[in-house]
Motif scaffolding. Structure first.
Motif, PDB file in Angstrom:
ATOM      1  N   ILE A   9       0.654  -1.221  -0.253  1.00  0.00           N
ATOM      2  CA  ILE A   9      -0.013  -0.129   0.040  1.00  0.00           C
ATOM      3  C   ILE A   9       0.853   1.278   0.009  1.00  0.00           C
ATOM      4  O   ILE A   9       0.252   2.265  -0.091  1.00  0.00           O
ATOM      5  N   ILE A  10       2.310   1.121   0.143  1.00  0.00           N
ATOM      6  CA  ILE A  10       3.205   2.389   0.294  1.00  0.00           C
ATOM      7  C   ILE A  10       3.090   3.234  -0.912  1.00  0.00           C
ATOM      8  O   ILE A  10       3.414   4.371  -0.600  1.00  0.00           O
ATOM      9  N   HIS A  11       2.936   2.652  -1.874  1.00  0.00           N
ATOM     10  CA  HIS A  11       2.783   3.542  -3.132  1.00  0.00           C
ATOM     11  C   HIS A  11       1.472   4.387  -3.620  1.00  0.00           C
ATOM     12  O   HIS A  11       1.295   5.187  -4.420  1.00  0.00           O
ATOM     13  N   LEU A  12       0.332   3.837  -2.629  1.00  0.00           N
ATOM     14  CA  LEU A  12      -0.823   4.462  -2.929  1.00  0.00           C
ATOM     15  C   LEU A  12      -1.049   5.888  -2.331  1.00  0.00           C
ATOM     16  O   LEU A  12      -0.570   6.133  -1.079  1.00  0.00           O
ATOM     17  N   PRO A  13      -1.495   6.850  -2.959  1.00  0.00           N
ATOM     18  CA  PRO A  13      -1.737   8.297  -2.393  1.00  0.00           C
ATOM     19  C   PRO A  13      -2.528   8.117  -1.282  1.00  0.00           C
ATOM     20  O   PRO A  13      -3.386   7.262  -1.233  1.00  0.00           O
ATOM     21  N   PRO A  14      -2.408   8.871   0.075  1.00  0.00           N
ATOM     22  CA  PRO A  14      -3.006   8.692   0.953  1.00  0.00           C
ATOM     23  C   PRO A  14      -4.740   8.596   0.855  1.00  0.00           C
ATOM     24  O   PRO A  14      -5.205   7.765   1.600  1.00  0.00           O
ATOM     25  N   GLU A  15      -4.988   9.447   0.020  1.00  0.00           N
ATOM     26  CA  GLU A  15      -6.677   9.669  -0.200  1.00  0.00           C
ATOM     27  C   GLU A  15      -7.177   8.228  -1.093  1.00  0.00           C
ATOM     28  O   GLU A  15      -8.305   8.139  -0.750  1.00  0.00           O
ATOM     29  N   ARG A  16      -6.465   7.405  -1.477  1.00  0.00           N
ATOM     30  CA  ARG A  16      -7.057   6.375  -2.048  1.00  0.00           C
ATOM     31  C   ARG A  16      -6.698   5.030  -1.090  1.00  0.00           C
ATOM     32  O   ARG A  16      -7.324   3.917  -1.179  1.00  0.00           O
ATOM     33  N   VAL A  17      -6.152   5.198   0.150  1.00  0.00           N
ATOM     34  CA  VAL A  17      -5.966   4.165   0.941  1.00  0.00           C
ATOM     35  C   VAL A  17      -7.368   3.613   1.623  1.00  0.00           C
ATOM     36  O   VAL A  17      -7.418   2.425   1.783  1.00  0.00           O
ATOM     37  N   PRO A  18      -7.952   4.317   2.127  1.00  0.00           N
ATOM     38  CA  PRO A  18      -9.426   3.829   2.670  1.00  0.00           C
ATOM     39  C   PRO A  18     -10.336   3.210   1.683  1.00  0.00           C
ATOM     40  O   PRO A  18     -10.908   1.970   2.066  1.00  0.00           O
TER      41      PRO A  18
END
Length: 214
Positions: free
Chosen positions: A122-131
């Protein structure tokens, strides 16, 4: 800001380009990472109770974690965005299953998995996409299924920090912030590990073990 499709394409291309080099770099790392093996071992023990089902290694790369879980008696398969990584995984571990796919739109039925491992994926996901990705994990996990997340950590509370990962931009997460997102997605975090960087590592390393709570 790139849209999600463009972000995925950039990440896919970046890992395709370094697939052989990355495979060689990580090949023997687990053997010298006792804390990582410990968390994977606890996860395997929890999901392996009474042969409770299949585990997906999401963002499996060249398949080393998938193979390790299998060595612990888990029925595991790998999923990765990069076709080159999947090619290498299939070539290296021909008896195991590896599928090309995206973690935000898994080709899996609802409630179909006993567990998910997302080991630094998940480290490459922009924070807004993590949820949305955590919500997708929740969808495919069976009730009381377990999820294990590995990530680059920061000890600053509630912080997410971008950094220059050697492959493509990545993010460091506050364990507290990630725990809150897991809770919102319907998970209960039951264990947390943050360790100091080993020689050659720049940052603290974190793991969260969570269970589907509702």
């Amino acid at each position: 800001m790139l849209d999600s499709n463009a972000e995925a394409a950039s990440t896919r291309a970046a890992y395709d380009d370094v697939a052989e080099l990355y495979t060689e770099f990580v090949k023997d790392k687990l053997a010298v990472m006792p804390f990582d093996r410990a968390m994977l071992g606890v996860f395997a023990e929890l999901v392996g109770v009474e042969d409770s089902g299949v585990v997906a290694d999401i963002g499996c790369g060249p398949g080393r974690i998938t193979e390790y879980l299998t060595s612990l008696g888990i029925d595991a398969f790998g999923v990765d965005l990069s076709p080159e990584m999947i090619r290498i995984a299939r070539q290296t571990y021909p008896k195991l299953r590896f599928d090309e796919g995206s973690m935000d739109n898994l080709a899996l039925d609802d409630d179909s998995l006993a567990g998910i491992v997302a080991w630094y994926s998940i480290i490459h996901l922009p924070p807004e996409r993590v949820p949305e990705v955590l919500t997708e994990f929740h969808r495919v996990l069976a009730p009381e299924g377990h999820a294990l997340l590995g990530f680059f950590a920061t000890d600053a509370s509630d912080v997410v920090e971008a950094f220059d990962h050697k492959v493509i931009r990545a993010y460091r997460w506050s364990p507290r912030r990630l725990t809150e997102l897991l809770r919102t997605a319907g998970f209960l975090t039951i264990a947390q590990l943050v360790r100091e960087p080993e020689p050659g590592e720049r940052f603290q390393q974190g793991c969260l073990l969570a269970v589907k709570d509702r």
